[in-house]
Structures are given as structure tokens and as C-alpha cells.
Design an enzyme around this catalytic site. Structure first.
Site, short mmCIF file in Angstrom:
data_model
loop_
_atom_site.label_atom_id
_atom_site.label_comp_id
_atom_site.label_asym_id
_atom_site.label_seq_id
_atom_site.Cartn_x
_atom_site.Cartn_y
_atom_site.Cartn_z
N HIS A 1 0.85 -1.21 0.00
CA HIS A 1 0.00 0.00 0.00
C HIS A 1 0.89 1.26 0.00
CE1 HIS A 1 -2.99 -2.70 2.38
NE2 HIS A 1 -3.49 -2.56 1.16
N SER B 1 -2.65 -8.19 2.71
CA SER B 1 -3.08 -7.99 4.11
C SER B 1 -3.68 -9.27 4.71
CB SER B 1 -4.14 -6.88 4.20
OG SER B 1 -3.59 -5.64 3.91
N LYS C 1 -17.87 -6.92 7.50
CA LYS C 1 -16.51 -7.44 7.36
C LYS C 1 -15.81 -7.40 8.72
CE LYS C 1 -12.76 -6.95 4.01
NZ LYS C 1 -12.33 -6.23 2.82
N ARG D 1 -1.80 -6.53 -8.30
CA ARG D 1 -0.70 -7.46 -8.05
C ARG D 1 -0.67 -8.62 -9.02
NH1 ARG D 1 -2.80 -7.85 -2.01
NH2 ARG D 1 -4.64 -7.51 -3.28
P1 ADP Z 1 -9.58 -4.18 -0.31
O1 ADP Z 1 -10.24 -4.76 0.90
O2 ADP Z 1 -10.38 -3.13 -1.02
O3 ADP Z 1 -8.95 -5.17 -1.26
P2 ADP Z 1 -6.92 -3.66 0.63
O4 ADP Z 1 -6.61 -2.86 1.85
O5 ADP Z 1 -6.60 -5.10 0.70
O6 ADP Z 1 -8.41 -3.35 0.33
O7 ADP Z 1 -6.18 -3.02 -0.63
C1 ADP Z 1 -6.37 -1.69 -1.03
C2 ADP Z 1 -5.74 -1.50 -2.39
O8 ADP Z 1 -4.35 -1.75 -2.32
C3 ADP Z 1 -6.27 -2.43 -3.49
O9 ADP Z 1 -6.28 -1.72 -4.71
C4 ADP Z 1 -5.24 -3.51 -3.55
O10 ADP Z 1 -5.21 -4.13 -4.83
C5 ADP Z 1 -3.98 -2.69 -3.31
N1 ADP Z 1 -2.89 -3.50 -2.79
C6 ADP Z 1 -2.91 -4.30 -1.71
N2 ADP Z 1 -1.71 -4.90 -1.53
C7 ADP Z 1 -0.91 -4.47 -2.55
C8 ADP Z 1 0.44 -4.74 -2.95
N3 ADP Z 1 1.19 -5.60 -2.28
N4 ADP Z 1 0.91 -4.11 -4.05
C9 ADP Z 1 0.11 -3.26 -4.74
N5 ADP Z 1 -1.17 -2.97 -4.43
C10 ADP Z 1 -1.67 -3.57 -3.35
#
Ligand code: ADP
Length: 155
Positions: free
Chosen positions: A18, A129, A42, A91
């Protein structure tokens, strides 16, 4: 023109992936609002307050990054804060499949809001995450996957 993007997500917890997306996007957006989507169905590992605190720590020196929480549709929140762009990270092809449907449906609802995707840096493409949460829940060491200074201790 002031280019404001909303970077929506759960950030449960924020990861190095992120952080990388936001820092890279700052080269072409004037302001980035990190929006923590509050979804009552959630179940999150970290409370909303902890997630706000973690993100605040990561971006404390960045005057063009702010952290907000929101309920409801992401496009409605974009309108509320005046963001014409939604920022998302990609990703893998699985992310692409999922993200493209959301982006296209958002576009039908609000054609003036563009979703902008940034490909994950190769070193972060496996960082997720959900897996970080599993490591933490099972007592593992997850600090390599989160930005420096983030306190992962559970309440
Ligand atoms: P959500 O619950 O909406 O998927 P996340 O917090 O998991 O929310 O992710 C928010 C954003 O960050 C999403 O666009 C996700 O694809 C992106 N993201 C998460 N991890 C990575 C990573 N390792 N590299 C690039 N983008 C990421």
C-alpha cells in the site's frame, strides 16, 4: 486543475505494498485521500482507530496525503471529497479480474470518475493484508511486510 485521488481499501493492516502505491502515485496526483471503507459485515483484525493510527504514522510527513473513513459507495465518497480519480493497486491477474468489474460498474454509475491502476512493484506483488493477518494471528513475525514504525501489537 487539482488532481485528487481516493485510495480506498480496508488496510487491515497497511502493508509495504500500500505504501509503495501511494508514494508512486504522488508523482502524478496533487492529493491522495486514503479512504478506509467501513463495512459492518466485514470482520477486521484491527479496529478502525488502529488502522487510522497506523496509516497516520506511515504518511505523517506527507502533507498531500490524508486519511479518512467512509461508509457507503466509494463513488459517492469521491463526490463528497471532490476526487475525480480512484487509485487501486494491481498485483496479479486475479486482482485485475476483480478490479476491472468494479471499475467498469463504477464508470457506469459515475462516468466522470476514472479508476487509475498502478502495477505493484515486483518485490511487493506477493504482499497481501490477508496473509499478513494470518501470520499475526498465529504469532509469526510480520514486520517485514508492513512499513517501518507500524505497531502490529494486538489489543
Ligand atoms: P480491499 O479490501 O479493497 O482489497 P486492501 O486494503 O486489501 O483493500 O487493498 C487496497 C488497495 O491496495 C487495493 O487496490 C489492492 O489491490 C492494493 N494492494 C494491496 N496490496 C498491494 C500490494 N502488495 N501491491 C500493490 N497494491 C496492493
Amino acid at each position: 486543475m487539482n488532481r485528487t485521488a481516493l485510495f480506498p481499501g480496508s488496510f487491515d493492516p497497511v502493508t509495504v505494498g500500500h505504501e509503495d502505491i501511494v508514494k508512486r502515485a504522488l508523482s502524478f496526483f496533487d492529493n491522495i485521500v486514503i479512504g478506509i471503507g467501513v463495512n459492518s459485515t466485514k470482520k477486521c483484525l484491527y479496529s478502525l482507530d488502529r488502522r487510522v493510527e497506523m496509516l497516520g504514522k506511515v504518511f505523517e510527513g506527507e502533507i498531500n496525503v490524508s486519511i479518512k473513513e467512509y461508509k457507503g459507495l466509494t463513488v459517492d465518497f469521491c463526490n463528497e471529497i471532490g476526487a475525480k480519480f480512484i487509485l487501486r493497486g494491481l498485483r496479479s491477474s486475479t486482482d485485475f479480474e476483480y478490479e476491472s468489474s468494479i471499475a467498469q460498474m463504477n464508470r457506469v454509475m459515475h462516468g466522470d470518475i476514472e479508476t487509475v491502476f498502478i502495477l505493484s512493484s515486483p518485490e511487493y506483488s506477493a504482499v497481501n493484508s490477508t496473509i499478513v493477518r494470518e501470520i499475526i494471528k498465529n504469532g509469526g513475525e510480520a514486520s517485514k511486510f508492513v512499513p517501518a514504525g507500524v505497531n502490529l501489537a494486538l489489543e
